[in-house]
Enzyme design. Structure first.
Site, PDB file in Angstrom:
ATOM      1  CB  CYS A   1      -0.941   0.003   1.200  1.00 14.75           C
ATOM      2  SG  CYS A   1      -2.158  -1.325   1.160  1.00 14.75           S
TER       3      CYS A   1
ATOM      4  CD  GLN B   1      -3.491  -5.241   4.280  1.00 17.59           C
ATOM      5  OE1 GLN B   1      -4.162  -4.217   4.423  1.00 17.59           O
ATOM      6  NE2 GLN B   1      -2.624  -5.381   3.299  1.00 17.59           N
TER       7      GLN B   1
ATOM      8  NE  ARG C   1     -20.561   4.606   3.130  1.00 16.92           N
ATOM      9  CZ  ARG C   1     -19.355   4.045   2.993  1.00 16.92           C
ATOM     10  NH1 ARG C   1     -18.881   3.775   1.778  1.00 16.92           N
ATOM     11  NH2 ARG C   1     -18.620   3.764   4.049  1.00 16.92           N
TER      12      ARG C   1
ATOM     13  CB  SER D   1      -9.526   1.839   3.035  1.00 13.66           C
ATOM     14  OG  SER D   1      -9.008   0.523   2.906  1.00 13.66           O
TER      15      SER D   1
ATOM     16  CG  HIS E   1      -6.237   2.160   0.395  1.00 14.89           C
ATOM     17  ND1 HIS E   1      -5.072   2.670  -0.158  1.00 14.89           N
ATOM     18  CD2 HIS E   1      -5.857   1.108   1.183  1.00 14.89           C
ATOM     19  CE1 HIS E   1      -4.033   1.951   0.277  1.00 14.89           C
ATOM     20  NE2 HIS E   1      -4.484   0.998   1.081  1.00 14.89           N
TER      21      HIS E   1
ATOM     22  CB  CYS F   1      -0.267   0.305   7.675  1.00 17.36           C
ATOM     23  SG  CYS F   1      -1.973   0.436   7.115  1.00 17.36           S
TER      24      CYS F   1
ATOM     25  N   GLY G   1       1.125  -4.178   3.562  1.00 22.81           N
ATOM     26  CA  GLY G   1       1.053  -5.617   3.708  1.00 22.81           C
ATOM     27  C   GLY G   1       2.406  -6.204   4.057  1.00 22.81           C
TER      28      GLY G   1
END
Length: 389
Positions: free
Chosen positions: A97, A157, A216, A243, A344, A374, A376
């Protein structure tokens, strides 16, 4: 000598930073190839800077799921899709990420070292076209040895986010309140025009797409309470405090301040420091904490010196655990909302955070901004930006 002062004439500054609006899964950007989406960013960058792309020494482009549309060095095909000269090379970076952020840091390293004069860095991910998890459908990326080492049957995750919430005592109510805050702040940023100067519209078959569409409005903890947990029956993580799966691209132009002056360009911010760390791969998402601590230790700055912080909202426990450990002012944390509200797009997110952060710093006269993400496998990048007067 105060941190940031150096006897070396070489530094790394960002002279332009743009991003596409973020598309929700199967939304407005689903029909756009990753190379073409990246090309929109590349051409907007050089157009704003008023430079010939032929003088770009390299393009460093983050992308996580390098399959299908995003395979075979998508950075290179983005350059070609943009119509840039064949002579402009590109490399595709994968640090999960944090790929887009790592691309920016690697570009800064190359410029400071004198290997390159001008580098474009950023990233892309079209998760509608190359689904999350597609790379694992035909393989076993971490191997049994790794699982045996950590006495677990998987590295996940979502389950890591559950463990973080448990370790830091974060209730579902607290997580849902934070998630609602993300939507509220993102709505305020969109309505105030905070993103207008950083977003480049994308022309699609359905028309012009120009506003992040995952938002939203009216999200509340009460509404989120109706959602079922995603990873444990009695868990606290669900689709509303995690996310969103998204599409998007973002990029920056990096050079020395001397080169910027030579070209008549005004830097937006200086890449002042960076750190990268490994952390517990089972918790997986706690890396921003030691990455930030390492960066602050190197620079001699305190968290109170940082006027704005972007901690990627992979899951709500990530920024909340970070805040609990660092003692940061909540008002400075993700002040424009985050990935819970707008999405994301993995390989692009690091560059999206950079773009949001440095424009926010300039709009509000903030000297120092920090971002961390952060990743993986339990790694994380942190980058410090300093406003250039």
């Amino acid at each position: 000598m105060r941190y940031g002062e150096t006897s070396s004439p070489r530094d790394a500054v960002i002279v332009e930073a743009v991003r596409t609006p973020i598309g929700k899964r199967n939304g407005s950007l689903a029909g756009v190839h990753a190379a073409d989406l990246s090309a929109v960013v590349l051409n907007e960058l050089v157009s704003r800077a008023g430079i010939d792309p032929a003088i770009v020494d390299d393009v460093m482009w983050g992308c996580v799921t390098q399959l299908g549309d995003q395979s075979s060095n998508i950075g290179r095909f983005a350059v070609l899709a943009a119509g840039w000269p064949d002579s402009v090379p590109a490399v595709t970076v994968n640090r999960a990420c944090g790929s887009g952020q790592q691309a920016i840091e690697s570009a800064a390293h190359a410029v400071i070292a004198g290997a390159h004069e001008i580098v474009v860095a950023g990233g892309v991910e079209t998760m509608s076209r190359v689904p999350l998890g597609a790379a694992r459908q035909t393989g076993f990326p971490y191997g049994q040895t790794v699982l045996d080492r950590y006495e677990t049957d998987e590295l996940n995750q979502g389950k890591g986010a559950e463990l973080i919430a448990e370790k830091w005592g974060l209730s579902r109510q607290a997580l849902d309140e934070y998630a609602s805050r993300s939507h509220e702040l993102a709505a305020a940023a969109i309505d105030s025009g905070a993103f207008d100067t950083q977003v480049v519209p994308v022309q699609t078959s359905d028309g012009t797409f120009s506003v992040d569409e995952g938002l939203r409005r009216g999200t509340t903890p009460e509404k989120l309470a109706a959602l079922k947990p995603s990873f444990r029956e009695d868990g606290v993580i669900h689709a509303g405090n995690a996310s969103q799966i998204s599409d998007g691209a973002a990029g920056v132009i990096i050079m020395t301040s001397a080169k910027a002056a030579e070209l008549g360009l005004t830097p937006l911010a200086r890449i002042a420091a960076e750190s990268v760390v490994g952390d517990d791969p089972v918790l997986m998402l706690t890396g921003p904490i030691p990455a930030t601590q390492k960066l602050l230790s190197r620079t001699g700055l305190s968290i109170d010196d940082i006027g704005a912080v972007e901690i990627n909202e992979a899951f709500a426990p990530v920024p909340l655990a970070w805040q609990a450990e660092l003692g940061a002012d909540l008002d400075r944390l993700n002040p424009l909302g985050g990935a819970i509200a707008v999405g994301h797009p993995l390989g692009a997110s690091g560059a999206i955070l950079t773009t949001r952060l440095i424009h926010h710093m300039r709009d509000n006269g903030i000297r120092y901004g920090l971002q961390a993400i952060c990743e993986g496998g339990g790694t994380a990048n942190a980058t410090l930006y300093e406003l250039v007067d």
